[in-house]
Design an enzyme around this catalytic site. Structure first.
Site, PDB file in Angstrom:
ATOM      1  N   LYS A 221       2.863  -8.391   8.439  1.00  0.00           N
ATOM      2  CA  LYS A 221       3.720  -9.361   7.743  1.00  0.00           C
ATOM      3  C   LYS A 221       5.174  -9.244   8.205  1.00  0.00           C
ATOM      4  O   LYS A 221       5.813 -10.239   8.531  1.00  0.00           O
ATOM      5  CB  LYS A 221       3.644  -9.132   6.218  1.00  0.00           C
ATOM      6  CG  LYS A 221       2.223  -9.193   5.661  1.00  0.00           C
ATOM      7  CD  LYS A 221       2.183  -8.981   4.159  1.00  0.00           C
ATOM      8  CE  LYS A 221       2.611  -7.593   3.705  1.00  0.00           C
ATOM      9  NZ  LYS A 221       1.700  -6.503   4.086  1.00  0.00           N
TER      10      LYS A 221
ATOM     11  N   ARG B 248       2.669  -9.716  -5.345  1.00  0.00           N
ATOM     12  CA  ARG B 248       1.577  -8.756  -5.172  1.00  0.00           C
ATOM     13  C   ARG B 248       0.675  -8.704  -6.398  1.00  0.00           C
ATOM     14  O   ARG B 248      -0.298  -7.954  -6.384  1.00  0.00           O
ATOM     15  CB  ARG B 248       2.162  -7.360  -4.953  1.00  0.00           C
ATOM     16  CG  ARG B 248       2.231  -6.923  -3.481  1.00  0.00           C
ATOM     17  CD  ARG B 248       2.959  -5.601  -3.484  1.00  0.00           C
ATOM     18  NE  ARG B 248       2.688  -4.727  -2.400  1.00  0.00           N
ATOM     19  CZ  ARG B 248       3.470  -4.578  -1.327  1.00  0.00           C
ATOM     20  NH1 ARG B 248       4.516  -5.345  -1.154  1.00  0.00           N
ATOM     21  NH2 ARG B 248       3.180  -3.671  -0.418  1.00  0.00           N
TER      22      ARG B 248
ATOM     23  N   ARG C  56       3.675   3.437  12.844  1.00  0.00           N
ATOM     24  CA  ARG C  56       4.795   2.492  12.646  1.00  0.00           C
ATOM     25  C   ARG C  56       6.153   3.184  12.688  1.00  0.00           C
ATOM     26  O   ARG C  56       6.361   4.221  12.091  1.00  0.00           O
ATOM     27  CB  ARG C  56       4.639   1.783  11.305  1.00  0.00           C
ATOM     28  CG  ARG C  56       5.877   0.984  10.920  1.00  0.00           C
ATOM     29  CD  ARG C  56       5.608  -0.072   9.911  1.00  0.00           C
ATOM     30  NE  ARG C  56       5.102   0.435   8.647  1.00  0.00           N
ATOM     31  CZ  ARG C  56       4.678  -0.345   7.660  1.00  0.00           C
ATOM     32  NH1 ARG C  56       4.697  -1.655   7.819  1.00  0.00           N
ATOM     33  NH2 ARG C  56       4.248   0.169   6.551  1.00  0.00           N
TER      34      ARG C  56
ATOM     35  N   ARG D 253       8.522   5.610   7.681  1.00  0.00           N
ATOM     36  CA  ARG D 253       8.598   5.481   6.234  1.00  0.00           C
ATOM     37  C   ARG D 253       7.919   6.654   5.533  1.00  0.00           C
ATOM     38  O   ARG D 253       6.880   7.133   5.986  1.00  0.00           O
ATOM     39  CB  ARG D 253       7.946   4.171   5.797  1.00  0.00           C
ATOM     40  CG  ARG D 253       8.865   2.987   5.996  1.00  0.00           C
ATOM     41  CD  ARG D 253       8.164   1.684   5.838  1.00  0.00           C
ATOM     42  NE  ARG D 253       7.271   1.620   4.684  1.00  0.00           N
ATOM     43  CZ  ARG D 253       6.679   0.495   4.288  1.00  0.00           C
ATOM     44  NH1 ARG D 253       6.897  -0.630   4.951  1.00  0.00           N
ATOM     45  NH2 ARG D 253       5.883   0.497   3.255  1.00  0.00           N
TER      46      ARG D 253
ATOM     47  N   ARG E 251      -2.229   2.641  -1.474  1.00  0.00           N
ATOM     48  CA  ARG E 251      -1.692   1.282  -1.318  1.00  0.00           C
ATOM     49  C   ARG E 251      -2.819   0.272  -1.098  1.00  0.00           C
ATOM     50  O   ARG E 251      -2.763  -0.855  -1.586  1.00  0.00           O
ATOM     51  CB  ARG E 251      -0.694   1.252  -0.149  1.00  0.00           C
ATOM     52  CG  ARG E 251       0.653   1.833  -0.551  1.00  0.00           C
ATOM     53  CD  ARG E 251       1.362   2.486   0.613  1.00  0.00           C
ATOM     54  NE  ARG E 251       1.916   1.562   1.569  1.00  0.00           N
ATOM     55  CZ  ARG E 251       2.248   1.900   2.810  1.00  0.00           C
ATOM     56  NH1 ARG E 251       2.066   3.137   3.243  1.00  0.00           N
ATOM     57  NH2 ARG E 251       2.764   1.015   3.621  1.00  0.00           N
TER      58      ARG E 251
HETATM   59  P1  ADP Z   1       3.297  -5.057   7.185  1.00  0.00           P
HETATM   60  O1  ADP Z   1       4.700  -5.622   7.074  1.00  0.00           O
HETATM   61  O2  ADP Z   1       2.246  -6.086   6.876  1.00  0.00           O
HETATM   62  O3  ADP Z   1       3.103  -3.795   6.404  1.00  0.00           O
HETATM   63  P2  ADP Z   1       4.112  -4.457   9.944  1.00  0.00           P
HETATM   64  O4  ADP Z   1       4.584  -5.779  10.463  1.00  0.00           O
HETATM   65  O5  ADP Z   1       5.157  -3.457   9.584  1.00  0.00           O
HETATM   66  O6  ADP Z   1       3.067  -4.674   8.712  1.00  0.00           O
HETATM   67  O7  ADP Z   1       3.124  -3.848  11.055  1.00  0.00           O
HETATM   68  C1  ADP Z   1       2.517  -2.559  10.881  1.00  0.00           C
HETATM   69  C2  ADP Z   1       2.381  -1.891  12.261  1.00  0.00           C
HETATM   70  O8  ADP Z   1       1.436  -2.614  13.047  1.00  0.00           O
HETATM   71  C3  ADP Z   1       3.673  -1.837  13.064  1.00  0.00           C
HETATM   72  O9  ADP Z   1       3.752  -0.592  13.728  1.00  0.00           O
HETATM   73  C4  ADP Z   1       3.556  -2.997  14.052  1.00  0.00           C
HETATM   74  O10 ADP Z   1       4.226  -2.742  15.275  1.00  0.00           O
HETATM   75  C5  ADP Z   1       2.037  -3.088  14.259  1.00  0.00           C
HETATM   76  N1  ADP Z   1       1.557  -4.473  14.443  1.00  0.00           N
HETATM   77  C6  ADP Z   1       1.974  -5.593  13.774  1.00  0.00           C
HETATM   78  N2  ADP Z   1       1.292  -6.690  14.190  1.00  0.00           N
HETATM   79  C7  ADP Z   1       0.410  -6.246  15.132  1.00  0.00           C
HETATM   80  C8  ADP Z   1      -0.590  -6.891  15.945  1.00  0.00           C
HETATM   81  N3  ADP Z   1      -0.835  -8.206  15.839  1.00  0.00           N
HETATM   82  N4  ADP Z   1      -1.300  -6.127  16.801  1.00  0.00           N
HETATM   83  C9  ADP Z   1      -1.072  -4.784  16.894  1.00  0.00           C
HETATM   84  N5  ADP Z   1      -0.153  -4.119  16.174  1.00  0.00           N
HETATM   85  C10 ADP Z   1       0.585  -4.828  15.302  1.00  0.00           C
HETATM   86  P1  AMP Z   2       6.003  -2.748   1.612  1.00  0.00           P
HETATM   87  O1  AMP Z   2       7.277  -2.510   2.344  1.00  0.00           O
HETATM   88  O2  AMP Z   2       5.743  -4.207   1.346  1.00  0.00           O
HETATM   89  O3  AMP Z   2       4.827  -2.054   2.270  1.00  0.00           O
HETATM   90  O4  AMP Z   2       6.184  -2.069   0.184  1.00  0.00           O
HETATM   91  C1  AMP Z   2       6.414  -0.679   0.044  1.00  0.00           C
HETATM   92  C2  AMP Z   2       6.244  -0.260  -1.420  1.00  0.00           C
HETATM   93  O5  AMP Z   2       7.221  -0.937  -2.252  1.00  0.00           O
HETATM   94  C3  AMP Z   2       4.896  -0.630  -2.072  1.00  0.00           C
HETATM   95  O6  AMP Z   2       3.885   0.323  -1.805  1.00  0.00           O
HETATM   96  C4  AMP Z   2       5.286  -0.665  -3.559  1.00  0.00           C
HETATM   97  O7  AMP Z   2       5.442   0.631  -4.100  1.00  0.00           O
HETATM   98  C5  AMP Z   2       6.682  -1.296  -3.512  1.00  0.00           C
HETATM   99  N1  AMP Z   2       6.627  -2.788  -3.559  1.00  0.00           N
HETATM  100  C6  AMP Z   2       7.016  -3.662  -2.586  1.00  0.00           C
HETATM  101  N2  AMP Z   2       6.858  -4.933  -2.967  1.00  0.00           N
HETATM  102  C7  AMP Z   2       6.325  -4.886  -4.218  1.00  0.00           C
HETATM  103  C8  AMP Z   2       5.893  -5.880  -5.154  1.00  0.00           C
HETATM  104  N3  AMP Z   2       5.982  -7.197  -4.867  1.00  0.00           N
HETATM  105  N4  AMP Z   2       5.391  -5.459  -6.343  1.00  0.00           N
HETATM  106  C9  AMP Z   2       5.301  -4.149  -6.646  1.00  0.00           C
HETATM  107  N5  AMP Z   2       5.667  -3.154  -5.812  1.00  0.00           N
HETATM  108  C10 AMP Z   2       6.183  -3.510  -4.600  1.00  0.00           C
END
Ligand code: ADP
Ligand code: AMP
Length: 216
Positions: free
Chosen positions: A14, A88, A127, A161, A172
């Site tokens: 995302k 969420r 990541r 993170r 999660r």
């Molecule tokens: P989210 O925001 O949904 O938690 P991220 O965008 O942070 O996910 O992506 C999680 C990890 O996966 C990152 O290390 C990113 O570089 C990698 N990633 C994202 N999209 C792809 C893809 N289409 N193919 C392979 N790796 C990806």
């Molecule tokens: P994310 O960066 O989206 O992976 O979120 C990291 C963490 O933030 C999650 O595991 C939750 O603890 C908290 N969080 C983020 N967005 C929300 C949401 N919309 N509702 C509740 N908790 C959230």
């Protein structure tokens, strides 16, 4: 003006796609995860209260995240909003509908990014995020060109993170299936859902997202 929700489990991609939409279209990324991490690092009372909940991989309360989104929706301006990691829960989805009404906006699309659980572990544990500009990398699939230096802004503040470990990811994912996945049915019933294959390459996913937005 197009407003879109990117929906999917942690690691679905995302944030990666949201950043591209910000750069390519001037849209505004509203990531509640980023807002909460900012609150943590600036040491606000709310940041301190949510830190442990986040590290355990649980969801913070609806009131807190709805408040964060309300604040941004009333102040941020751009070529549409990308909701990344929000809503969420069903109460958050209802609140978003009300807030958009209040500011005279509507939701144009909800994009579900489908990725299987096995791929998520590998994505999350590799990541790396730039602490300055938020660019997202991966140790193996998308490393920085120069080790330890952000390709986009040149910063050396590359971070992992606190919650990107297997134990927290398992929690999660549980939260996702229990509380967030019902939103797929919710938006499907409203006729707003499109599903894309999140396992495809970043560019291919981006093209699928572009098609949805240009249609909406
Ligand atoms: P989210 O925001 O949904 O938690 P991220 O965008 O942070 O996910 O992506 C999680 C990890 O996966 C990152 O290390 C990113 O570089 C990698 N990633 C994202 N999209 C792809 C893809 N289409 N193919 C392979 N790796 C990806
Ligand atoms: P994310 O960066 O989206 O992976 O979120 C990291 C963490 O933030 C999650 O595991 C939750 O603890 C908290 N969080 C983020 N967005 C929300 C949401 N919309 N509702 C509740 N908790 C959230």
């Amino acid at each position: 003006m197009v407003n879109v929700i990117l929906l999917g489990p942690p690691g679905a991609g995302k944030g990666t796609q949201a950043k591209r939409l910000v750069d390519g279209r001037g849209m505004v990324q509203l990531s509640t995860g980023d807002m909460l991490r900012e609150a943590r690092s600036s040491g606000t009372g709310m940041g301190r209260r949510v830190a442990q909940v986040m590290d355990r991989g649980e969801l913070v309360t609806d009131d807190i995240v709805i408040g964060l989104i309300e604040e941004k929706l009333t102040h941020a301006r751009g070529a549409g909003f990308i909701f990344d990691g929000f809503p969420r829960t069903l109460p958050q989805a209802d609140a978003l509908g009300r807030l958009l009404d209040k500011v005279g906006q509507r939701l144009d699309a909800v994009i579900e990014m489908q990725v299987d659980d096995a791929a998520l572990v590998a994505r999350i544990t590799g990541r790396v995020t730039c602490g300055v500009c938020g660019a997202v990398y991966h140790d193996r699939t998308h490393p920085t060109r120069q080790p330890g230096v952000c390709d986009v802004c040149g910063s050396t503040d590359l971070r992992r993170r606190a919650d990107d470990n297997e134990a927290s990811l398992r929690q999660r994912l549980m939260e996702y299936y229990k509380k967030t996945s019902p939103l797929i049915g919710y938006y499907y019933a409203k006729g707003q859902l499109t599903t894309v294959d999140g396992l495809a390459e970043v560019e291919v996913v981006a093209e699928a997202v572009r098609r949805v937005l240009d249609k909406g």
